[in-house]
Design a protein around this motif. Structure first.
Motif: not given
Length: 196
Positions: A77, A80-81, A116, A118, A120-121
């Motif tokens: 991310q 914007e996602p 929100h 930046d 990596h999820h």
């Protein structure tokens, strides 16, 4: 320790990845709340996870061990996602049936608590039950963390059990205040800063 071979997986393996996650998550407190009927839980979870894994195949990164006994699903991310999965509401209802409101509640919790900045999820890290504790999850984490460290990007996840929270803590994640499902089952938001 011998390094575990890790491969990037493609769309043809979407269902297999979803089933691996469902099998690994079957006995978690959070999935017991999502699907109370144990006889149907794994199938419902697999159908739900298939929507998200399919989305990751298009907008994320999916890794697995060579024998597919462990998988990791990441969503980068930046700004914007990614857009939501196509036809998500209809697909969710078809996958989850009578338990759809519980999955919708979970989605709302995740959305309300998702950062929100930046990052990596890590949406899923799953290891086949008979292989848990053998280092496969750690190998998948190390593999992706090498990328995050090289790029100077933070990692984020929601640990769904104390056991997984402790695993992630050993890999440099720090836990924030948990958020909970109506039955009290907790998710632990966790951040990992890149290592130089």
């Amino acid at each position: 320790m011998t390094e575990v071979p890790i491969e990037r997986l493609g769309p043809a393996e979407t269902r297999a990845v979803a089933e691996r996650i469902a099998g690994a998550f079957h006995h978690l407190d959070v999935t017991r709340w999502l699907v109370p009927d144990e006889s149907k839980r794994e199938a419902v979870l697999a159908d739900n996870f298939e929507i998200l894994v399919d989305h990751a195949m298009r907008h994320g990164i999916v890794h697995g061990t060579a024998d597919r006994s462990a998988v990791a699903v990441w969503f980068p991310q930046a700004g914007e996602p990614a857009p939501p999965p196509a036809d998500y509401d209809a697909r969710l209802a078809a996958a989850c049936g009578e338990w759809t409101p519980r999955f919708q509640h979970l989605d709302e919790l995740f959305e309300a608590n998702h950062p929100h900045a930046d990052h990596h999820h890590l949406a899923f890290l799953a290891v086949a039950p008979q292989r848990q504790g053998s280092g496969l999850g750690s190998a998948l984490l190390r593999h992706h963390h090498a990328v995050l460290d090289a790029e100077g990007v933070r990692g984020y996840l929601e640990a769904s059990s104390e056991r997984s929270r402790d695993l992630y803590a050993r890999h440099g994640y720090q836990a924030a205040e948990p958020f909970r499902l109506p039955d009290g089952s907790a998710f632990h938001p966790m951040w990992r800063d890149p290592r130089g």
